[in-house]
Motif scaffolding. Structure first.
Motif, PDB file in Angstrom:
ATOM      1  N   ALA A   1       1.174   7.893  -4.879  1.00 54.10           N
ATOM      2  CA  ALA A   1       1.852   7.723  -3.601  1.00 54.10           C
ATOM      3  C   ALA A   1       0.964   8.051  -2.415  1.00 54.10           C
ATOM      4  O   ALA A   1       0.720   7.203  -1.571  1.00 54.10           O
ATOM      5  CB  ALA A   1       3.081   8.616  -3.578  1.00 54.10           C
TER       6      ALA A   1
ATOM      7  N   GLY B   1      -5.849  -2.091   2.641  1.00 53.35           N
ATOM      8  CA  GLY B   1      -4.673  -1.951   3.494  1.00 53.35           C
ATOM      9  C   GLY B   1      -3.738  -0.847   3.072  1.00 53.35           C
ATOM     10  O   GLY B   1      -2.737  -0.614   3.712  1.00 53.35           O
TER      11      GLY B   1
ATOM     12  N   ALA C   1      -2.957   5.747   3.992  1.00 50.75           N
ATOM     13  CA  ALA C   1      -2.007   6.826   3.768  1.00 50.75           C
ATOM     14  C   ALA C   1      -0.849   6.645   4.708  1.00 50.75           C
ATOM     15  O   ALA C   1      -1.030   6.301   5.859  1.00 50.75           O
ATOM     16  CB  ALA C   1      -2.690   8.164   4.037  1.00 50.75           C
ATOM     17  N   GLY C   2       0.326   6.875   4.229  1.00 46.93           N
ATOM     18  CA  GLY C   2       1.477   6.673   5.084  1.00 46.93           C
ATOM     19  C   GLY C   2       2.254   5.479   4.612  1.00 46.93           C
ATOM     20  O   GLY C   2       1.998   4.922   3.543  1.00 46.93           O
ATOM     21  N   GLY C   3       3.201   5.094   5.404  1.00 41.46           N
ATOM     22  CA  GLY C   3       4.187   4.164   4.898  1.00 41.46           C
ATOM     23  C   GLY C   3       3.986   2.724   5.273  1.00 41.46           C
ATOM     24  O   GLY C   3       4.921   1.949   5.264  1.00 41.46           O
ATOM     25  N   CYS C   4       2.783   2.345   5.657  1.00 40.80           N
ATOM     26  CA  CYS C   4       2.616   0.993   6.157  1.00 40.80           C
ATOM     27  C   CYS C   4       2.267  -0.005   5.069  1.00 40.80           C
ATOM     28  O   CYS C   4       2.247  -1.193   5.303  1.00 40.80           O
ATOM     29  CB  CYS C   4       1.528   0.958   7.217  1.00 40.80           C
TER      30      CYS C   4
ATOM     31  N   ALA D   1       2.515  -2.507   2.330  1.00 42.58           N
ATOM     32  CA  ALA D   1       3.628  -3.363   1.927  1.00 42.58           C
ATOM     33  C   ALA D   1       3.096  -4.689   1.453  1.00 42.58           C
ATOM     34  O   ALA D   1       1.983  -5.076   1.771  1.00 42.58           O
ATOM     35  CB  ALA D   1       4.567  -3.581   3.093  1.00 42.58           C
TER      36      ALA D   1
ATOM     37  N   VAL E   1      -3.192  14.391  11.805  1.00 40.33           N
ATOM     38  CA  VAL E   1      -3.729  13.329  12.664  1.00 40.33           C
ATOM     39  C   VAL E   1      -4.091  12.079  11.861  1.00 40.33           C
ATOM     40  O   VAL E   1      -3.750  10.962  12.228  1.00 40.33           O
ATOM     41  CB  VAL E   1      -4.948  13.836  13.470  1.00 40.33           C
TER      42      VAL E   1
ATOM     43  N   GLU F   1      -4.455  12.276   8.023  1.00 42.42           N
ATOM     44  CA  GLU F   1      -3.950  12.456   6.654  1.00 42.42           C
ATOM     45  C   GLU F   1      -4.897  11.938   5.588  1.00 42.42           C
ATOM     46  O   GLU F   1      -4.452  11.604   4.489  1.00 42.42           O
ATOM     47  CB  GLU F   1      -2.571  11.792   6.489  1.00 42.42           C
ATOM     48  N   ARG F   2      -6.180  11.842   5.912  1.00 39.19           N
ATOM     49  CA  ARG F   2      -7.121  11.369   4.883  1.00 39.19           C
ATOM     50  C   ARG F   2      -8.532  11.906   5.091  1.00 39.19           C
ATOM     51  O   ARG F   2      -9.501  11.257   4.735  1.00 39.19           O
ATOM     52  CB  ARG F   2      -7.111   9.848   4.835  1.00 39.19           C
TER      53      ARG F   2
ATOM     54  N   ARG G   1       9.978   6.769   8.620  1.00 48.25           N
ATOM     55  CA  ARG G   1       8.655   6.112   8.586  1.00 48.25           C
ATOM     56  C   ARG G   1       8.854   4.602   8.662  1.00 48.25           C
ATOM     57  O   ARG G   1       9.890   4.069   8.282  1.00 48.25           O
ATOM     58  CB  ARG G   1       7.911   6.488   7.304  1.00 48.25           C
ATOM     59  N   LEU G   2       7.805   3.938   9.136  1.00 45.92           N
ATOM     60  CA  LEU G   2       7.895   2.502   9.413  1.00 45.92           C
ATOM     61  C   LEU G   2       7.183   1.665   8.359  1.00 45.92           C
ATOM     62  O   LEU G   2       6.117   2.037   7.863  1.00 45.92           O
ATOM     63  CB  LEU G   2       7.230   2.178  10.756  1.00 45.92           C
ATOM     64  N   LEU G   3       7.765   0.520   8.086  1.00 38.80           N
ATOM     65  CA  LEU G   3       7.084  -0.517   7.306  1.00 38.80           C
ATOM     66  C   LEU G   3       6.599  -1.561   8.315  1.00 38.80           C
ATOM     67  O   LEU G   3       7.384  -2.057   9.120  1.00 38.80           O
ATOM     68  CB  LEU G   3       8.061  -1.169   6.325  1.00 38.80           C
ATOM     69  N   LEU G   4       5.312  -1.877   8.249  1.00 35.76           N
ATOM     70  CA  LEU G   4       4.739  -2.813   9.216  1.00 35.76           C
ATOM     71  C   LEU G   4       4.376  -4.134   8.552  1.00 35.76           C
ATOM     72  O   LEU G   4       4.071  -4.175   7.358  1.00 35.76           O
ATOM     73  CB  LEU G   4       3.465  -2.228   9.841  1.00 35.76           C
TER      74      LEU G   4
ATOM     75  N   LEU H   1       9.891   3.486   1.417  1.00 36.63           N
ATOM     76  CA  LEU H   1       9.125   2.321   1.880  1.00 36.63           C
ATOM     77  C   LEU H   1       8.563   1.535   0.703  1.00 36.63           C
ATOM     78  O   LEU H   1       8.620   0.309   0.673  1.00 36.63           O
ATOM     79  CB  LEU H   1       7.973   2.760   2.793  1.00 36.63           C
ATOM     80  N   ARG H   2       8.023   2.266  -0.255  1.00 38.26           N
ATOM     81  CA  ARG H   2       7.449   1.580  -1.416  1.00 38.26           C
ATOM     82  C   ARG H   2       8.537   0.881  -2.221  1.00 38.26           C
ATOM     83  O   ARG H   2       8.341  -0.219  -2.731  1.00 38.26           O
ATOM     84  CB  ARG H   2       6.664   2.563  -2.282  1.00 38.26           C
TER      85      ARG H   2
ATOM     86  N   LEU I   1      -5.102  11.612  19.545  1.00 37.61           N
ATOM     87  CA  LEU I   1      -4.983  12.320  18.271  1.00 37.61           C
ATOM     88  C   LEU I   1      -3.529  12.515  17.885  1.00 37.61           C
ATOM     89  O   LEU I   1      -3.173  12.428  16.717  1.00 37.61           O
ATOM     90  CB  LEU I   1      -5.727  13.651  18.316  1.00 37.61           C
TER      91      LEU I   1
ATOM     92  N   ASP J   1       2.189   6.895  11.799  1.00 31.09           N
ATOM     93  CA  ASP J   1       1.023   7.410  11.088  1.00 31.09           C
ATOM     94  C   ASP J   1      -0.227   6.767  11.713  1.00 31.09           C
ATOM     95  O   ASP J   1      -0.127   5.952  12.633  1.00 31.09           O
ATOM     96  CB  ASP J   1       1.126   7.186   9.573  1.00 31.09           C
ATOM     97  N   ARG J   2      -1.383   7.169  11.247  1.00 26.75           N
ATOM     98  CA  ARG J   2      -2.619   6.748  11.939  1.00 26.75           C
ATOM     99  C   ARG J   2      -2.814   5.237  11.910  1.00 26.75           C
ATOM    100  O   ARG J   2      -3.240   4.631  12.878  1.00 26.75           O
ATOM    101  CB  ARG J   2      -3.814   7.488  11.331  1.00 26.75           C
ATOM    102  N   ARG J   3      -2.492   4.614  10.783  1.00 29.72           N
ATOM    103  CA  ARG J   3      -2.693   3.166  10.699  1.00 29.72           C
ATOM    104  C   ARG J   3      -1.766   2.450  11.676  1.00 29.72           C
ATOM    105  O   ARG J   3      -2.178   1.529  12.382  1.00 29.72           O
ATOM    106  CB  ARG J   3      -2.438   2.689   9.257  1.00 29.72           C
TER     107      ARG J   3
END
Lengths: 238, 744
Positions: free
Chosen positions: A29, A41, A44-47, A49, A119, A121-122, B85-88, B143-144, B213, B295-297
């Motif tokens: 995860a 892609g 880390a985090g929820g992006c 998909a 900031v 997370e990696r 949390r967001l799904l993009l 999200l997953r 930041l 999140d950062r991405r």
């Protein structure tokens, strides 16, 4: 709360949660983001998909079979209660095997310790730097349950607004923070440097915080604060 | 009895008087006797008489920031809070083919799944769904579990693809916007034809990320009922509360917006934003507080950026180096937005000039304001072509700037900056050096400006309590520039108190009207309002003391040695004077005043670099900045902010820039691992000078100008060092080698 059969009360029965084992429990995860390059892609985090999540999942799946069990056959999912030594105090907290020290400090302690910043997370930015047995470590790359029995020091453990450490005092005096979001990480990283050698040169100080990012551009003041604090510490001032 | 604030009566010629005070001389607090005059409302005291302001003042919020006690939006925890949390969208344009909502809802801990785009996404990073859960980890699991599938649709994410005939349309309308033109093209072209020397080149700057930041986000504390508190990492505390109220279905006055501290914005953080609206919707649905930080991405993909630009400039000059004409054709790359580009010839007089600017739209996040929007792009084009022109004509790089600068302040600044960087001893003043040694040293220059005025709506309140404590308040927020500190410092100056005796409150929509912190307007808005409130409070306090002591109100003076009256020999300690106040103390409201601020700030910078022509590596050795700031409220913080701007410009010059894969529709560097902002080992020697020849005694915003010319100066220095003219930022080693003809 799910019943974590890997529950360990106290340090009598340490569980070796290596990264590999952790991946099984966590299904990749969080670590998927660390291991799979951003090209895939799966940050880390929820992006992650669709196409990108598929790539990330493939990476972790390859490392994670068979899922859900360590060699002793214990389930490594769910939540466990652990005890951590944080800033000189033993604290009980409930974490998942995959919970990072960063998330544990910020979201699973009561009251939370939010001085350690999240900031990237990696392990890219240094904002979550803490001391583990005196050594600077990125809290986002440490698993909370790996740190039982280790001495964890966060920025809150170095000084309080009423009683700042020498370095913290110099950060204030030299204007070493602007927005301040990176500041705790810089303070912790440079504290470790000055504990090793209060007479550290500017170049050594720069190296000690080269893994810390600051967007406001406080670096020159940070170096000045570190050098001033080093001088005071070398003279035995507090 | 509540004392009504009164204005101080204006005096024609305030008498001068000698007072003993402490001043910092060479870093040591020293008692000195100085001559001061009691100034009427609407003017700052003369600089020489300032005891607190215009000195180096440590920040009042320094101790909480260095100890981790400062609470940012990220750090807000409220009872019953859920994590969202967001799904993009992973592609620039795609059909949303599958979202398994049931699976996501079935994940233990997940409490809500909100779909915000069911059909088709139109930009890379567009939010598609939001999952809220009891823990951060569970939200990620949710999200997953959505197992989102996207089917690609044709997209454009680069200039060439966007302008091609038959290119996929970006929203409605043409991909290339209407031309914005300025000047007389025929006249400009005629002037160019008549020039003694002319050059033409194309310059390109990438999309730059704000890279704050602290990511964007909110904590919406709504638990049902009629009221809510919304914490938001924002540059405008009052702006988002009304938006949140609307989304929550509450009365505007019932939603309080709070931003105690914020971890950087640089122009990207206004309003509630999409994630803030989603958080409100979920909070309203669940009647529970929601924590939603990007999140950062996501921060890289969906929180705005500085638009990129490609510009072709042709410029000419006469034999002495005076610009005769300039024609520019430019394209702005602002994704779904329009982008920004300041006027050319930027800070110079160019005789006849003409420009034609168009925006090229793509399936990417819309650009936003970023520290001096449009200026660094224009600066890079203008300063680059100026150097190329100077070399073509055999002219001195400083002289061509002195000759063409549009304001005399830049001439004096160029002279000083040239001295500081060692221009007179530099061997390559009219021709670039050659790549004939391991370390080639070069110098470059750039100039900039910014409007920097304040907002007339800004207000502030000062309260003096019976116990002698002072609170100064304004709804504006402190972005890290030291707003809290100078609010306290102004009151300390006005009442003769130490800074520590004053508490500054800000970042709360319920406080007196503040200002949106964009475009360096905060200080010239807030400081005048605070100063005015203090002046009024002094007047009201004097009127009160006049009644209590049976003296004339005009004779009271507030200084570090207490409260005095012209007709009295003894002094009244501040605490004793306050002790005479009624139980509720005294308060006064102040308003912004034009006369307390100033507009138009000019800045000049130079950079010295070392280029290794074997590897193409560039190291910045020294940067010099001289900047007008009007009246510096806190010299320490002003210098910090100027240095910060220079360091951001260094990143723009050498490392930063969004990298996309057009075919795959991916951003390759949406993390701090690949998007490179400057770090400790890259920071050069920095000479940061406040231009004290700027004697305007008004407050100006200082944040934008220093972020502008540094990248141009560094690029020019690279060329000056070894002849490598890199016309595209960032200047990476491969581009240097390419420019030197070492790789093809």
């Amino acid at each position: 709360m799910a019943d974590g059969t890997a529950r360990t009360d106290g340090a009598a029965e340490p569980v070796d949660l290596s990264r590999r084992v952790f991946l099984r429990g966590a299904g990749g995860a969080a670590a998927g983001g660390v291991l799979a390059p951003a090209l895939l892609g799966a940050a880390a985090g929820g992006c992650a998909a669709g196409a990108t999540a598929g790539a990330g999942a493939a990476t972790s799946a390859a490392l994670a079979a068979p899922p859900g069990a360590d060699p002793a056959g214990r389930e490594l999912v769910g939540e466990v209660e652990i005890e951590l030594a944080i800033n000189g105090t033993r604290q009980k907290l409930v974490v998942e095997p995959r919970t990072t020290l960063l998330d544990a400090l910020r979201t699973r302690l009561e009251p939370p310790l939010t001085g350690t910043k999240s900031v990237c997370e990696r392990g890219n930015c240094g904002a979550c730097t803490v001391l583990v047995d005196g050594e600077p470590r990125y809290a986002c790359l440490q698993l909370a349950c790996d740190l039982r029995g280790r001495a964890i020091t966060t920025v809150e453990g170095l000084g309080s607004p009423e009683k700042l450490s020498v370095l913290q005092q110099e950060f204030v005096a030299q204007d070493g923070s602007m927005c301040g979001f990176c500041t705790p990480g810089f303070v912790v990283a440079i504290t470790a440097c000055l504990q090793r050698d209060p007479r550290a040169s500017e170049q050594e100080i720069r190296r000690a915080c080269a893994g810390n990012l600051c967007r406001c551009g406080t670096h020159p003041q940070v170096f000045a604060a570190a050098l001033a604090a080093g001088r005071r510490l070398a003279e035995g001032q507090r | 009895m509540k004392l009504e604030p009164r204005a101080v009566p204006l005096q024609d010629a305030p008498p001068k008087r000698k007072v003993k005070t402490t001043q910092v001389v060479n870093g040591i607090e020293t008692e000195v006797e100085i001559e001061v005059e009691d100034v009427p409302a609407g003017q700052w005291p003369p600089r020489a008489s300032l005891r607190v302001l215009n000195h180096d003042i440590p920040r009042v919020d320094g101790p909480v920031k260095v100890s981790g006690a400062a609470r940012y939006t990220h750090d807000v925890r409220v009872p019953g809070m859920v994590w969202a949390r967001l799904l993009l969208s992973p592609l620039p344009r795609a059909r949303v083919a599958a979202l398994d909502l049931e699976a996501a809802r079935a994940v233990p801990g997940v409490v809500h799944v909100l779909v915000v785009e069911r059909e088709e996404t139109g930009w890379l990073g567009q939010p598609v769904a939001v999952v809220a859960a009891e823990t951060l980890e569970a939200a990620g699991d949710g999200l997953r579990a959505l197992a989102a599938r996207f089917e690609p649709l044709p997209w454009v994410v680069d200039h060439a693809a966007a302008v091609r005939e038959g290119a996929p349309a970006v929203g409605r309308g043409a991909n290339v916007g209407r031309p914005e033109t300025d000047g007389d093209e025929a006249r400009a072209r005629a002037a160019l034809s008549a020039s003694a020397t002319r050059v033409r080149a194309t310059y390109t700057v990438p999309v730059q990320h704000h890279a704050s930041l602290e990511t964007h986000g909110v904590v919406v504390d709504y638990r049902g009922g009629e009221d809510a508190v919304v914490y938001c990492s924002t540059q405008y505390a009052q702006g988002f509360a009304a938006e949140a109220a609307k989304e929550l279905g509450l009365k505007a006055g019932n939603v309080r917006g709070v931003v105690e501290h914020m971890g950087g914005g640089f122009g990207s953080k206004f309003g509630l934003d999409a994630q803030g609206l989603y958080a409100c919707r979920i909070a309203k649905e669940l009647k529970r507080p929601v924590h939603l930080m990007l999140d950062r991405r996501a921060e890289f993909l969906m929180s705005g950026n500085r638009s990129g630009t490609s510009m072709t400039i042709e410029a000419g000059c006469d034999a002495q180096g005076s610009l005769t004409g300039l024609v520019a054709e430019a394209w702005k790359h602002g994704g779904l937005g329009r982008g920004s580009l300041s006027g050319l010839p930027y800070c110079y007089k160019a005789g006849a000039h003409f420009r034609d600017v168009r925006s090229v739209r793509m399936h990417l996040d819309a650009s936003r304001a970023m520290r001096a929007p449009g200026h660094p792009q224009a600066s890079f084009g203008m300063e680059s072509i100026l150097d190329e022109l100077a070399y073509a004509a055999g002219l001195d790089l400083v002289e061509i700037r002195r000759r063409n600068a549009a304001h005399p302040a830049w001439v004096r600044q160029l002279d000083r900056v040239a001295r500081e960087i060692g221009w007179d001893q530099h061997p390559h003043r009219t021709q670039p050096g050659k790549p004939d040694r391991e370390e080639c040293i070069g110098i470059g220059f750039g100039i900039s400006n910014w409007g920097s005025g304040g907002s007339s709506d800004c207000e502030a309140e000062v309260r003096i309590e019976k116990d002698g404590s002072v609170v100064v308040a304004c709804a504006a927020q402190d972005l890290g520039t030291g707003t809290r500190m100078y609010m306290a410092a102004i009151a300390a100056e006005e009442f003769g108190l130490p800074v520590a005796a004053v508490t500054a409150r800000l970042g709360d929509s319920r406080l007196p009207t503040g200002v949106a912190s964009g475009g360096s307007v905060t200080t010239p808005s807030v400081a005048p309002a605070v100063k005015d409130a203090c002046t009024r409070a002094r007047g009201a306090f004097a009127a009160h003391l006049a009644q209590v002591l049976g003296r004339s109100a005009e004779g009271f003076r507030f200084g570090p040695d207490g409260v005095r009256h012209d007709g009295m020999t003894e002094r009244l300690a501040w605490s004793k004077a306050c002790g005479t106040l009624p139980a509720e103390g005294l308060s006064a409201r102040g308003k912004w005043q034009e006369s307390l601020q100033t507009r138009g700030v000019r800045c000049t910078q130079a950079a010295q670099v070392a280029v290794d022509p074997g590897t193409g590596r560039v190291r910045v050795l020294h940067m010099v900045c001289l900047q007008e700031v009007g009246l510096a409220l806190n010299r320490l913080a002003v210098k910090s902010q100027i240095q910060g701007g220079m360091i951001q410009a260094l990143g723009y010059a050498l490392g930063e820039g969004r990298q996309l894969d057009s075919a795959l529709g991916l951003q390759l560097n949406a993390s701090f691992e690949e998007y490179k902002i400057p770090h400790a080992l890259e920071i050069p020697r920095m000479t940061t000078l406040i231009d004290d020849d700027d004697t305007r005694n008004g407050v100006a915003g200082v944040g934008e100008p220093p972020a502008i010319p540094g990248a141009s100066a560094i690029a020019n220095a690279v060329h000056n060092a070894c002849g490598a003219r890199v016309r595209e930022l960032p200047i990476t080693p491969d581009k240097v080698l390419l420019a030197l003809g070492k790789v093809v």
